[in-house]
Design a protein around this motif. Sequence first.
Motif, PDB file in Angstrom:
ATOM      1  N   VAL A   1       0.925  -1.235   0.111  1.00  0.00           N
ATOM      2  CA  VAL A   1       0.219  -0.192   0.027  1.00  0.00           C
ATOM      3  C   VAL A   1       0.833   1.230   0.031  1.00  0.00           C
ATOM      4  O   VAL A   1       1.790   1.408   0.875  1.00  0.00           O
ATOM      5  N   THR A   2       0.871   2.183  -1.037  1.00  0.00           N
ATOM      6  CA  THR A   2       1.566   3.430  -1.131  1.00  0.00           C
ATOM      7  C   THR A   2       0.639   4.523  -0.990  1.00  0.00           C
ATOM      8  O   THR A   2       1.154   5.549  -1.084  1.00  0.00           O
ATOM      9  N   ARG A   3      -0.623   4.458  -1.398  1.00  0.00           N
ATOM     10  CA  ARG A   3      -1.579   5.679  -1.420  1.00  0.00           C
ATOM     11  C   ARG A   3      -1.643   6.175  -0.149  1.00  0.00           C
ATOM     12  O   ARG A   3      -1.871   5.550   0.981  1.00  0.00           O
ATOM     13  N   HIS A   4      -1.503   7.522  -0.192  1.00  0.00           N
ATOM     14  CA  HIS A   4      -1.303   8.384   1.156  1.00  0.00           C
ATOM     15  C   HIS A   4      -3.014   8.569   1.358  1.00  0.00           C
ATOM     16  O   HIS A   4      -3.673   8.756   0.715  1.00  0.00           O
ATOM     17  N   CYS A   5      -3.119   8.853   2.684  1.00  0.00           N
ATOM     18  CA  CYS A   5      -4.582   8.783   3.186  1.00  0.00           C
ATOM     19  C   CYS A   5      -5.213  10.213   3.043  1.00  0.00           C
ATOM     20  O   CYS A   5      -6.111  10.425   3.486  1.00  0.00           O
ATOM     21  N   GLY A   6      -4.640  10.999   2.153  1.00  0.00           N
ATOM     22  CA  GLY A   6      -5.210  12.268   1.967  1.00  0.00           C
ATOM     23  C   GLY A   6      -6.907  12.226   2.137  1.00  0.00           C
ATOM     24  O   GLY A   6      -7.327  12.555   2.935  1.00  0.00           O
ATOM     25  N   ARG A   7      -7.048  11.868   0.706  1.00  0.00           N
ATOM     26  CA  ARG A   7      -8.644  12.100   0.661  1.00  0.00           C
ATOM     27  C   ARG A   7      -9.128  10.941  -0.239  1.00  0.00           C
ATOM     28  O   ARG A   7      -9.320  10.765  -1.432  1.00  0.00           O
ATOM     29  N   PRO A   8      -9.310   9.796   0.666  1.00  0.00           N
ATOM     30  CA  PRO A   8      -9.725   8.630  -0.229  1.00  0.00           C
ATOM     31  C   PRO A   8     -11.139   8.963  -0.778  1.00  0.00           C
ATOM     32  O   PRO A   8     -12.150   9.533  -0.479  1.00  0.00           O
ATOM     33  N   GLY A   9     -11.283   8.475  -2.304  1.00  0.00           N
ATOM     34  CA  GLY A   9     -12.537   8.758  -2.930  1.00  0.00           C
ATOM     35  C   GLY A   9     -12.359  10.036  -3.879  1.00  0.00           C
ATOM     36  O   GLY A   9     -13.451  10.119  -4.824  1.00  0.00           O
ATOM     37  N   ALA A  10     -11.620  10.947  -3.568  1.00  0.00           N
ATOM     38  CA  ALA A  10     -11.297  11.935  -4.431  1.00  0.00           C
ATOM     39  C   ALA A  10     -10.869  11.772  -5.831  1.00  0.00           C
ATOM     40  O   ALA A  10     -10.243  10.673  -6.070  1.00  0.00           O
ATOM     41  N   ALA A  11     -11.297  12.220  -6.877  1.00  0.00           N
ATOM     42  CA  ALA A  11     -11.170  11.890  -8.286  1.00  0.00           C
ATOM     43  C   ALA A  11      -9.674  11.678  -8.498  1.00  0.00           C
ATOM     44  O   ALA A  11      -9.161  11.019  -9.455  1.00  0.00           O
ATOM     45  N   GLU A  12      -9.039  12.535  -8.049  1.00  0.00           N
ATOM     46  CA  GLU A  12      -7.552  12.713  -8.466  1.00  0.00           C
ATOM     47  C   GLU A  12      -6.899  11.627  -7.638  1.00  0.00           C
ATOM     48  O   GLU A  12      -5.468  11.115  -8.048  1.00  0.00           O
ATOM     49  N   ASN A  13      -7.271  11.193  -6.641  1.00  0.00           N
ATOM     50  CA  ASN A  13      -6.420  10.092  -5.456  1.00  0.00           C
ATOM     51  C   ASN A  13      -7.104   8.574  -5.894  1.00  0.00           C
ATOM     52  O   ASN A  13      -6.626   7.816  -5.720  1.00  0.00           O
ATOM     53  N   GLY A  14      -8.475   8.553  -6.039  1.00  0.00           N
ATOM     54  CA  GLY A  14      -8.912   7.068  -6.027  1.00  0.00           C
ATOM     55  C   GLY A  14      -8.765   6.329  -4.842  1.00  0.00           C
ATOM     56  O   GLY A  14      -8.602   7.047  -3.810  1.00  0.00           O
ATOM     57  N   PHE A  15      -9.195   5.142  -4.756  1.00  0.00           N
ATOM     58  CA  PHE A  15      -8.727   4.589  -3.533  1.00  0.00           C
ATOM     59  C   PHE A  15      -8.709   3.016  -3.586  1.00  0.00           C
ATOM     60  O   PHE A  15      -9.157   2.304  -4.627  1.00  0.00           O
ATOM     61  N   THR A  16      -8.195   2.221  -2.625  1.00  0.00           N
ATOM     62  CA  THR A  16      -8.128   0.838  -2.661  1.00  0.00           C
ATOM     63  C   THR A  16      -9.245   0.352  -1.412  1.00  0.00           C
ATOM     64  O   THR A  16      -8.850   1.135  -0.375  1.00  0.00           O
ATOM     65  N   GLU A  17     -10.133  -0.194  -1.557  1.00  0.00           N
ATOM     66  CA  GLU A  17     -11.341  -0.642  -0.470  1.00  0.00           C
ATOM     67  C   GLU A  17     -10.988  -2.007  -0.098  1.00  0.00           C
ATOM     68  O   GLU A  17     -10.976  -2.864  -1.170  1.00  0.00           O
ATOM     69  N   LEU A  18     -11.014  -2.168   1.117  1.00  0.00           N
ATOM     70  CA  LEU A  18     -10.941  -3.655   1.777  1.00  0.00           C
ATOM     71  C   LEU A  18     -12.379  -4.075   1.904  1.00  0.00           C
ATOM     72  O   LEU A  18     -13.115  -3.143   2.561  1.00  0.00           O
ATOM     73  N   LEU A  19     -12.719  -5.315   1.399  1.00  0.00           N
ATOM     74  CA  LEU A  19     -14.083  -5.797   1.515  1.00  0.00           C
ATOM     75  C   LEU A  19     -14.100  -7.234   2.047  1.00  0.00           C
ATOM     76  O   LEU A  19     -13.281  -7.985   1.642  1.00  0.00           O
ATOM     77  N   PHE A  20     -15.089  -7.103   3.176  1.00  0.00           N
ATOM     78  CA  PHE A  20     -15.302  -8.543   3.642  1.00  0.00           C
ATOM     79  C   PHE A  20     -16.436  -9.199   3.082  1.00  0.00           C
ATOM     80  O   PHE A  20     -17.508  -8.677   3.276  1.00  0.00           O
ATOM     81  N   VAL A  21     -16.489 -10.235   2.487  1.00  0.00           N
ATOM     82  CA  VAL A  21     -17.728 -10.823   1.578  1.00  0.00           C
ATOM     83  C   VAL A  21     -18.047 -12.194   2.346  1.00  0.00           C
ATOM     84  O   VAL A  21     -17.058 -13.063   2.538  1.00  0.00           O
ATOM     85  N   VAL A  22     -19.339 -11.848   2.947  1.00  0.00           N
ATOM     86  CA  VAL A  22     -19.517 -13.093   3.985  1.00  0.00           C
ATOM     87  C   VAL A  22     -20.605 -13.952   3.436  1.00  0.00           C
ATOM     88  O   VAL A  22     -21.630 -13.308   3.113  1.00  0.00           O
ATOM     89  N   LYS A  23     -20.641 -15.073   3.493  1.00  0.00           N
ATOM     90  CA  LYS A  23     -21.629 -16.052   2.910  1.00  0.00           C
ATOM     91  C   LYS A  23     -22.241 -16.590   4.272  1.00  0.00           C
ATOM     92  O   LYS A  23     -21.432 -17.199   5.210  1.00  0.00           O
TER      93      LYS A  23
END
Length: 176
Positions: free
Chosen positions: A99-121
């Motif tokens: 992980v190298t993306r700075h925590c600035g503003r996740p979701g901002a167009a110029e930044n984007g984001f990596t989201e962790l998902l828990f997929v539960v069955k």
Amino acid sequence: MRTGGGLVVMGDPEQKPWTGSFGSFFLCTETGEAVTIRRIRQDTPVRPLGISVQLREVTTDAPGIISARGEPPEFFDPKDSSRHRMEGSYSAFRPGLRVTRHCGRPGAAENGFTELLFVVKVDGGGGVIDRAWIDYTLDGEPTRSYTTAINWVMVLCGTETRGIHDEDSCTGRTDG
């Protein structure tokens, strides 16, 4: 890495087994120093049938997934019974993720984001993840481990979950 806390509850549908996804856990680094995720652990007082940890990579201004019925890439809208895709690309989490993306503003167009998902069955009994941990190392310190706690409680309602965290959390709910 940063995280918050809370409770997210998904009501149980009539069809069993079923799957729910929980997210809005944005992977980033507070200092700008690269982080390598070694492992993701969960505590499950009501054990689901299975848990898949996935990543959602988004490069545009898009919302995170707090909770959604279904699993990537297709989710289910219980209000109108439609299926829809949440933008981004999805992949399974693998130890060694850098992980190298700075925590600035996740979701901002110029930044984007990596989201962790828990997929539960789950089956009719439901399932609960009441705690999770991300074990990681920092670049420059590969032999020293750190842990970030995810203090979110994720509940998929069923016969075994009623009253687990809140007496009313799974009574009569069918949203999600």
